[in-house]
Design a protein around this motif. Structure first.
Motif, PDB file in Angstrom:
ATOM      1  N   VAL A 100       0.809  -1.167  -0.092  1.00  0.00           N
ATOM      2  CA  VAL A 100      -0.185  -0.031  -0.187  1.00  0.00           C
ATOM      3  C   VAL A 100       0.788   1.426  -0.154  1.00  0.00           C
ATOM      4  CG1 VAL A 100      -1.942   1.047   1.121  1.00  0.00           C
ATOM      5  CG2 VAL A 100      -1.607  -1.130   1.333  1.00  0.00           C
ATOM      6  N   GLY A 101       1.129   1.854  -1.201  1.00  0.00           N
ATOM      7  CA  GLY A 101       2.032   2.986  -1.300  1.00  0.00           C
ATOM      8  C   GLY A 101       3.267   2.638  -1.114  1.00  0.00           C
ATOM      9  N   ASN A 102       3.924   3.196  -0.167  1.00  0.00           N
ATOM     10  CA  ASN A 102       5.423   3.080   0.088  1.00  0.00           C
ATOM     11  C   ASN A 102       5.495   1.935   1.329  1.00  0.00           C
ATOM     12  OD1 ASN A 102       4.608   4.787   1.910  1.00  0.00           O
ATOM     13  ND2 ASN A 102       6.645   5.311   2.379  1.00  0.00           N
ATOM     14  N   GLY A 103       4.513   0.990   1.318  1.00  0.00           N
ATOM     15  CA  GLY A 103       4.761   0.103   2.741  1.00  0.00           C
ATOM     16  C   GLY A 103       4.159  -1.242   2.250  1.00  0.00           C
ATOM     17  N   LEU A 104       4.651  -2.218   3.032  1.00  0.00           N
ATOM     18  CA  LEU A 104       4.124  -3.601   2.813  1.00  0.00           C
ATOM     19  C   LEU A 104       3.196  -3.953   4.225  1.00  0.00           C
ATOM     20  CD1 LEU A 104       7.397  -5.494   1.678  1.00  0.00           C
ATOM     21  CD2 LEU A 104       5.489  -4.810   0.385  1.00  0.00           C
ATOM     22  N   TYR A 195      16.903   2.304   6.662  1.00  0.00           N
ATOM     23  CA  TYR A 195      15.681   2.988   6.288  1.00  0.00           C
ATOM     24  C   TYR A 195      14.611   2.291   6.345  1.00  0.00           C
ATOM     25  CZ  TYR A 195      20.034   5.726   5.151  1.00  0.00           C
ATOM     26  OH  TYR A 195      21.233   6.410   4.816  1.00  0.00           O
ATOM     27  N   PHE A 196      13.665   2.639   7.470  1.00  0.00           N
ATOM     28  CA  PHE A 196      12.438   1.834   7.302  1.00  0.00           C
ATOM     29  C   PHE A 196      11.650   2.629   8.522  1.00  0.00           C
ATOM     30  CE2 PHE A 196      15.143  -0.388  10.247  1.00  0.00           C
ATOM     31  CZ  PHE A 196      14.334  -0.520  11.356  1.00  0.00           C
ATOM     32  N   ASP A 197      10.212   2.070   8.881  1.00  0.00           N
ATOM     33  CA  ASP A 197       9.606   2.492   9.843  1.00  0.00           C
ATOM     34  C   ASP A 197       8.175   1.642   9.986  1.00  0.00           C
ATOM     35  OD1 ASP A 197       8.510   3.862  12.081  1.00  0.00           O
ATOM     36  OD2 ASP A 197       8.250   5.956  10.932  1.00  0.00           O
ATOM     37  N   LEU A 198       7.880   1.481  11.013  1.00  0.00           N
ATOM     38  CA  LEU A 198       6.512   0.780  11.326  1.00  0.00           C
ATOM     39  C   LEU A 198       5.226   1.512  11.578  1.00  0.00           C
ATOM     40  CD1 LEU A 198       7.690  -2.405  13.064  1.00  0.00           C
ATOM     41  CD2 LEU A 198       7.538  -1.994  10.464  1.00  0.00           C
ATOM     42  N   LYS A 199       4.246   1.120  10.958  1.00  0.00           N
ATOM     43  CA  LYS A 199       2.991   1.920  11.401  1.00  0.00           C
ATOM     44  C   LYS A 199       1.700   1.059  11.674  1.00  0.00           C
ATOM     45  CE  LYS A 199      -0.223   5.664   9.519  1.00  0.00           C
ATOM     46  NZ  LYS A 199       0.075   6.627  10.742  1.00  0.00           N
ATOM     47  N   LEU A 200       0.992   1.320  12.623  1.00  0.00           N
ATOM     48  CA  LEU A 200      -0.453   0.448  12.736  1.00  0.00           C
ATOM     49  C   LEU A 200      -1.382   0.998  11.830  1.00  0.00           C
ATOM     50  CD1 LEU A 200      -1.915  -1.574  14.421  1.00  0.00           C
ATOM     51  CD2 LEU A 200      -2.877   0.427  15.928  1.00  0.00           C
ATOM     52  N   TYR A 201      -1.846   0.216  10.927  1.00  0.00           N
ATOM     53  CA  TYR A 201      -2.829   0.642   9.999  1.00  0.00           C
ATOM     54  C   TYR A 201      -3.709  -0.337   9.563  1.00  0.00           C
ATOM     55  CZ  TYR A 201      -4.311   2.221   5.201  1.00  0.00           C
ATOM     56  OH  TYR A 201      -5.037   2.554   4.356  1.00  0.00           O
ATOM     57  N   GLN A 202      -5.090  -0.140   9.574  1.00  0.00           N
ATOM     58  CA  GLN A 202      -6.187  -0.909   9.381  1.00  0.00           C
ATOM     59  C   GLN A 202      -6.055  -2.431  10.079  1.00  0.00           C
ATOM     60  OE1 GLN A 202      -8.733  -0.174   7.604  1.00  0.00           O
ATOM     61  NE2 GLN A 202      -8.339   1.736   6.552  1.00  0.00           N
ATOM     62  N   GLY A 203      -5.428  -2.135  11.165  1.00  0.00           N
ATOM     63  CA  GLY A 203      -5.477  -3.443  11.995  1.00  0.00           C
ATOM     64  C   GLY A 203      -4.328  -4.394  12.021  1.00  0.00           C
ATOM     65  N   LEU A 208       7.089   0.678   6.266  1.00  0.00           N
ATOM     66  CA  LEU A 208       7.307   1.554   5.596  1.00  0.00           C
ATOM     67  C   LEU A 208       8.497   1.470   4.886  1.00  0.00           C
ATOM     68  CD1 LEU A 208       5.614   4.367   7.210  1.00  0.00           C
ATOM     69  CD2 LEU A 208       4.570   3.122   5.322  1.00  0.00           C
ATOM     70  N   LEU A 209       9.072   1.474   3.666  1.00  0.00           N
ATOM     71  CA  LEU A 209      10.316   1.534   3.044  1.00  0.00           C
ATOM     72  C   LEU A 209      10.639   2.604   2.119  1.00  0.00           C
ATOM     73  CD1 LEU A 209      10.141  -2.403   2.516  1.00  0.00           C
ATOM     74  CD2 LEU A 209      11.446  -1.301   4.300  1.00  0.00           C
ATOM     75  N   PRO A 210      11.827   2.719   1.813  1.00  0.00           N
ATOM     76  CA  PRO A 210      12.260   3.950   0.731  1.00  0.00           C
ATOM     77  C   PRO A 210      11.726   3.443  -0.492  1.00  0.00           C
ATOM     78  CG  PRO A 210      14.120   3.061   2.060  1.00  0.00           C
ATOM     79  CD  PRO A 210      13.060   2.247   2.310  1.00  0.00           C
ATOM     80  N   GLU A 211      11.689   4.352  -1.540  1.00  0.00           N
ATOM     81  CA  GLU A 211      11.302   4.184  -3.061  1.00  0.00           C
ATOM     82  C   GLU A 211      12.969   4.295  -3.624  1.00  0.00           C
ATOM     83  OE1 GLU A 211       8.784   7.400  -3.598  1.00  0.00           O
ATOM     84  OE2 GLU A 211       7.018   6.103  -3.308  1.00  0.00           O
ATOM     85  N   VAL A 218      12.445   7.607   3.965  1.00  0.00           N
ATOM     86  CA  VAL A 218      11.188   6.841   4.064  1.00  0.00           C
ATOM     87  C   VAL A 218      10.267   8.111   4.021  1.00  0.00           C
ATOM     88  CG1 VAL A 218       9.788   5.299   5.302  1.00  0.00           C
ATOM     89  CG2 VAL A 218      12.146   4.954   5.149  1.00  0.00           C
ATOM     90  N   ARG A 219       9.308   8.165   2.831  1.00  0.00           N
ATOM     91  CA  ARG A 219       8.472   9.322   3.041  1.00  0.00           C
ATOM     92  C   ARG A 219       7.104   9.077   3.883  1.00  0.00           C
ATOM     93  NH1 ARG A 219       4.179   8.251  -0.534  1.00  0.00           N
ATOM     94  NH2 ARG A 219       4.511   6.745  -2.077  1.00  0.00           N
ATOM     95  N   PRO A 220       6.585  10.112   4.531  1.00  0.00           N
ATOM     96  CA  PRO A 220       5.516  10.006   5.269  1.00  0.00           C
ATOM     97  C   PRO A 220       4.448   8.949   4.627  1.00  0.00           C
ATOM     98  CG  PRO A 220       6.278  12.301   5.606  1.00  0.00           C
ATOM     99  CD  PRO A 220       6.903  11.616   4.340  1.00  0.00           C
ATOM    100  N   PHE A 221       3.760   8.149   5.113  1.00  0.00           N
ATOM    101  CA  PHE A 221       2.545   7.526   4.676  1.00  0.00           C
ATOM    102  C   PHE A 221       1.271   8.259   4.522  1.00  0.00           C
ATOM    103  CE2 PHE A 221      -0.888   4.618   5.305  1.00  0.00           C
ATOM    104  CZ  PHE A 221      -1.015   3.829   4.191  1.00  0.00           C
ATOM    105  N   VAL A 222       1.027   8.325   3.456  1.00  0.00           N
ATOM    106  CA  VAL A 222      -0.406   8.987   2.965  1.00  0.00           C
ATOM    107  C   VAL A 222      -1.430   7.846   2.733  1.00  0.00           C
ATOM    108  CG1 VAL A 222      -1.657  10.126   1.277  1.00  0.00           C
ATOM    109  CG2 VAL A 222       0.922  10.622   1.692  1.00  0.00           C
TER     110      VAL A 222
END
Length: 551
Positions: A100-104, A195-203, A208-211, A218-222
């Motif tokens: 989803v976007g820049n995330g798995l 370069y990575f980040d984690l986010k709680l999303y939709q359960g 989040l990873l670079p492009e 790692v751009r902010p998740f939209v």
């Protein structure tokens, strides 16, 4: 001593020198970390030794294979951290679903509550791995041994997958004792994954990873909630059909149940088309249906099938291809390489398009243009149209979701549809199939059949196509009334027969060989299926041939 050529210059190293050691000497020439090497045209992991007489080049995360290895390695870190932080006694499994976007997006299952605090603990543990530079080890084992190993680990998707492997050995990766199988190469150690980040999303967890264009950011998740729900719907379909991974699909094929699977999948798609037609028919003010999506999504077949459903609702659809509004080729813009940029909005006569559509909505008769792709000029062939009360325009083109294309048309008259082949099948619970792979294979098969184009040519131009999609399609995909997933759960087993011969023709000394070899290895997971049972109105027919539509 071993002799090696790098950048056209000869060098001499001690016997046993690894590619990682060699890469260290050339790292300063690269803005980003070297992740993989290419030795005599073959993709290599950095732990391998330099071969005497080899010609070597290096890849970073700005290269597709490099970014793929970065993603796999980050995923291995995530899985290891999940089991370590949550505990193997409470964590049943982690399923990597889709991007989803820049995330798995991954869903952990077990006896625990997934909270933001827990995700922060997992992220912190991953950062500890990065600092520790833990080696990612690789070992080869007999396929039967791999089946037993993954059964013990409770990774039953992998166990089923390897029942159908024709190779005798399997490569298994381990990170500090955590073992897993991955389709593709890894980086040498966790220190490379910075370069990575984690986010709680939709359960679930979003990794989040670079492009590729910016591997050190790692751009902010939209949030892309519409896309997410369509992907989740595909996941539900896969579970409902009991075919959510390649092993399950191969099981279905081996049991002789493919005809039923094809019919049920096509019926689900037809029902979805009918639902969309119902939405349009229930809104009389919607006089213009705008359809857009990335390359090889099946837009043309979709527009024909939707038109049939609209006719069944008492409407009179009129398909219009935006491509007929191309400016004359000599007036087309060019890209940075001096080639015509057919993906740019400026390739279209936007002013004429808006004038024609406005006149049609006003009830006036309009003679529509037709673009001659052979001469590169617009023509008029007496194709006149006047809209009546039940008439509706069905317009298809890559820019249809962009308001700049239809700027003069009232928003309340538009019904926007985004279509893409959002693969609903994964190799196993940890190895997802990128949607771009499915579309690329569709494109390779269609180009070879309709244009006589080689797989090498299609692979060569694919990055340019992808850049056009990133610029002209994906930014607008959430501004839609409906998203439609055109992927078919069975299609890769069918495309295999058509794609393999042309992929084998890619020369080993070409720049496209690495990608062709990767796709061949990927297709090797699938048992092949004949196309004879595929309906003539199937979206897949747009690519393999035999469609009842003019596509």
């Amino acid at each position: 001593m071993v002799h090696v050529t790098v950048g056209g210059r000869p060098y001499e190293y001690e016997d046993g020198t690894t590619l990682k050691r060699l890469a260290a000497d050339f790292q300063e020439q690269y803005a980003d970390d070297i992740l993989l090497a290419v030795s005599d045209g073959k993709l290599q992991e950095l732990y391998r030794q330099v071969r005497d007489g080899a010609t070597v080049s290096f890849l970073t995360a700005r290269d597709n294979p490099g970014m793929q290895s970065y993603q796999r390695s980050a995923l291995l870190m995530l899985l290891k951290a999940c089991y370590q932080v949550i505990g193997a006694d409470r964590l049943k499994k982690v399923s990597v679903e889709f991007s989803v976007g820049n995330g798995l997006y991954a869903e952990p299952e077990g006896e625990f509550e997934l909270t933001e605090q827990l995700i922060l603990r997992i992220r912190d543990r991953m950062r500890e791995y990065t600092e520790a530079r833990i080696p990612i080890k690789k070992r080869s084992m007999n396929t039967d041994e791999a089946v037993e190993l993954f059964h013990r680990h409770g990774m039953y998707d992998k166990e089923r997958l390897f029942h159908f492997r024709r190779v005798s050995r399997v490569n298994v990766y381990s990170l500090d004792g955590f073992e897993d199988y991955y389709y593709g190469y890894m980086v040498p150690d966790t220190g490379y994954i910075r370069y990575f980040d984690l986010k709680l999303y939709q359960g679930g967890i979003l990794l989040l990873l670079p492009e590729q264009s910016a591997p050190d950011k790692v751009r902010p998740f939209v949030p892309q909630d519409k896309l997410f729900h369509v992907m989740k719907e595909a996941d539900v379909w896969g579970r409902m059909l009991e075919v959510s991974n390649v092993g399950a699909l191969n099981d279905c094929i081996s049991r002789g149940q493919m005809n039923e699977l094809i019919l049920v999948q096509e019926a689900l798609m037809e029902k979805r088309l009918g639902d969309i037609a119902d939405q349009i028919a229930s809104k009389p003010d919607k006089r213009i249906v705008l359809i857009a999506g990335p390359s090889s999504s099946g837009k043309t077949t979709f527009s024909h099938r939707l038109s049939i459903q609209l006719r069944a609702k008492g409407l009179k659809p009129h398909p219009i291809a935006v491509d007929n509004y191309f400016v004359n080729r000599v007036d087309s813009p060019r890209d940075e390489d001096g080639n015509y940029n057919y993906e740019a909005l400026e390739c279209l006569d936007v002013k004429l398009f808006n004038e024609n559509m406005t006149e049609l909505l006003a009830g006036r008769t309009v003679e529509l243009p037709c673009y001659n792709f052979l001469t590169g000029e617009r023509e008029y062939r007496g194709d006149k149209l006047t809209l009546g009360a039940e008439d509706i325009l069905v317009i298809e083109g890559i820019h249809c979701l962009n308001e700049q294309l239809s700027f003069s048309l009232p928003r309340e008259s538009k019904f926007k549809i985004y279509i893409s082949a959002l693969t609903q099948l994964n190799i196993d619970e940890h190895n997802r199939i990128p949607t771009t792979d499915g579309r690329l294979l569709r494109r390779i098969v269609r180009d070879a059949r309709t244009r006589g184009a080689s797989a090498q040519a299609t692979i060569r131009m694919w990055p340019s196509v992808r850049r056009g999609e990133e610029e002209n399609i994906f930014p607008y995909q959430e501004d839609t009334d409906v998203m439609f997933n055109s992927a078919l759960v069975y299609e890769l087993a069918v495309l295999k027969q058509y794609a393999e011969p042309v992929l084998f023709s890619v020369p080993p000394d070409s720049a496209e060989y690495v990608e062709a070899k990767r796709l061949l290895k990927f297709l090797d997971y699938f048992l092949g299926v004949s196309s004879e049972d595929i309906p003539k109105n199937s979206i897949l027919r747009e690519f393999i041939g035999g469609s009842c539509f003019k596509v």
